[in-house]
Design an enzyme around this catalytic site. Structure first.
Site, short mmCIF file in Angstrom:
data_model
loop_
_atom_site.label_atom_id
_atom_site.label_comp_id
_atom_site.label_asym_id
_atom_site.label_seq_id
_atom_site.Cartn_x
_atom_site.Cartn_y
_atom_site.Cartn_z
N ARG A 45 100.55 -29.35 29.48
CA ARG A 45 99.75 -30.34 28.74
C ARG A 45 98.29 -29.94 28.64
O ARG A 45 97.58 -30.33 27.71
CB ARG A 45 99.92 -31.73 29.36
CG ARG A 45 101.30 -32.33 29.10
CD ARG A 45 101.48 -33.64 29.85
NE ARG A 45 101.55 -33.46 31.28
CZ ARG A 45 102.68 -33.31 31.99
NH1 ARG A 45 103.85 -33.34 31.38
NH2 ARG A 45 102.64 -33.12 33.29
N GLU A 77 103.96 -32.34 45.95
CA GLU A 77 104.41 -33.33 46.92
C GLU A 77 105.70 -32.84 47.60
O GLU A 77 105.86 -32.96 48.80
CB GLU A 77 104.63 -34.67 46.22
CG GLU A 77 104.61 -35.82 47.19
CD GLU A 77 104.56 -37.15 46.48
OE1 GLU A 77 104.46 -37.18 45.24
OE2 GLU A 77 104.63 -38.18 47.18
P1 5GP Z 1 97.76 -32.76 41.01
O1 5GP Z 1 97.96 -31.28 41.21
O2 5GP Z 1 96.29 -33.10 40.75
O3 5GP Z 1 98.33 -33.60 42.12
O4 5GP Z 1 98.58 -33.19 39.73
C1 5GP Z 1 98.12 -32.94 38.44
C2 5GP Z 1 99.06 -32.05 37.69
O5 5GP Z 1 100.35 -32.62 37.67
C3 5GP Z 1 98.63 -31.88 36.25
O6 5GP Z 1 98.96 -30.57 35.79
C4 5GP Z 1 99.42 -32.93 35.50
O7 5GP Z 1 99.84 -32.47 34.23
C5 5GP Z 1 100.62 -33.20 36.40
N1 5GP Z 1 100.84 -34.64 36.64
C6 5GP Z 1 100.95 -35.25 37.84
N2 5GP Z 1 101.17 -36.56 37.70
C7 5GP Z 1 101.18 -36.79 36.37
C8 5GP Z 1 101.35 -37.98 35.58
O8 5GP Z 1 101.52 -39.11 36.05
N3 5GP Z 1 101.27 -37.83 34.23
C9 5GP Z 1 101.05 -36.62 33.65
N4 5GP Z 1 100.97 -36.57 32.31
N5 5GP Z 1 100.89 -35.49 34.37
C10 5GP Z 1 100.97 -35.57 35.71
#
Ligand code: 5GP
Length: 174
Positions: free
Chosen positions: A61, A98
């Protein structure tokens, strides 16, 4: 469009990809002409005043928002890819999810030493993905001090994690 109008186009899907997660689905916003244009305008507004010579986006995305933003800013786009997609030698960063781990890969020849790169993804949660992207870019010689997101989940520590690494996170909506 206002951030509130943009937020109304993001669909929250409970229980995806696993029980207990409230997934923010941006596809209705992408499919909405004014929502898509408005989200890129909002990201470009956040980028104003930030010095950058390139935009890097995280698969998948981050490619959508990052490429459109790069066009808007008159910059090139550097993809941070999932494993095994690039046809040349890459550098990689593993990071914790996670459940399990993930990896991002970069062709380091796409980065000029000392180039200021703006990191883009759709959503900031724990910050693990963006931190891995930042590390890759820095290993390739980039200066990474700013990261742009459409959505920041403020109950999660992503913004603080990036700040610890010297990266300011900017988001269109929380
Ligand atoms: P982080 O690594 O900050 O925990 O998670 C962010 C990454 O996971 C981003 O690349 C994002 O695209 C994806 N991601 C995690 N949760 C979501 C969500 O609820 N919606 C979307 N669109 N992407 C998420």
């Amino acid at each position: 469009m206002t951030p509130e109008e943009l937020k109304a186009l993001v669909r929250t899907v409970p229980g995806f990809p696993q029980p207990g997660i409230q997934f923010r689905d941006i596809t209705p916003l992408l499919a909405h002409a004014k929502g898509l244009a408005g989200s890129i305008t909002a990201l470009a507004d956040l980028a104003r005043g930030v010095e950058a010579q390139a935009v890097a986006g995280i698969e998948a995305r981050g490619f959508i928002f990052g490429t459109a933003l790069a066009l808007e800013l008159g910059l090139g786009f550097v993809p941070l890819r999932k494993p095994g997609k690039l046809p040349v030698a890459t550098i990689s960063e593993d990071y914790a999810l996670e459940y399990g781990t993930a990896r991002l890969e970069l062709d380091p020849t796409l980065i000029e030493r000392g180039e200021r790169v703006l990191l883009v993804d759709d959503l900031l949660a724990t910050g693990g993905t963006a931190t891995a992207g930042m590390r890759l870019l820095r290993r390739a010689g980039a200066i990474v001090e700013h990261a742009l997101f459409l959505i920041d989940l403020p109950d999660l520590p992503g913004r603080a994690a990036l700040a610890d690494e010297g990266v300011a996170a900017h988001a269109v909506m929380a």
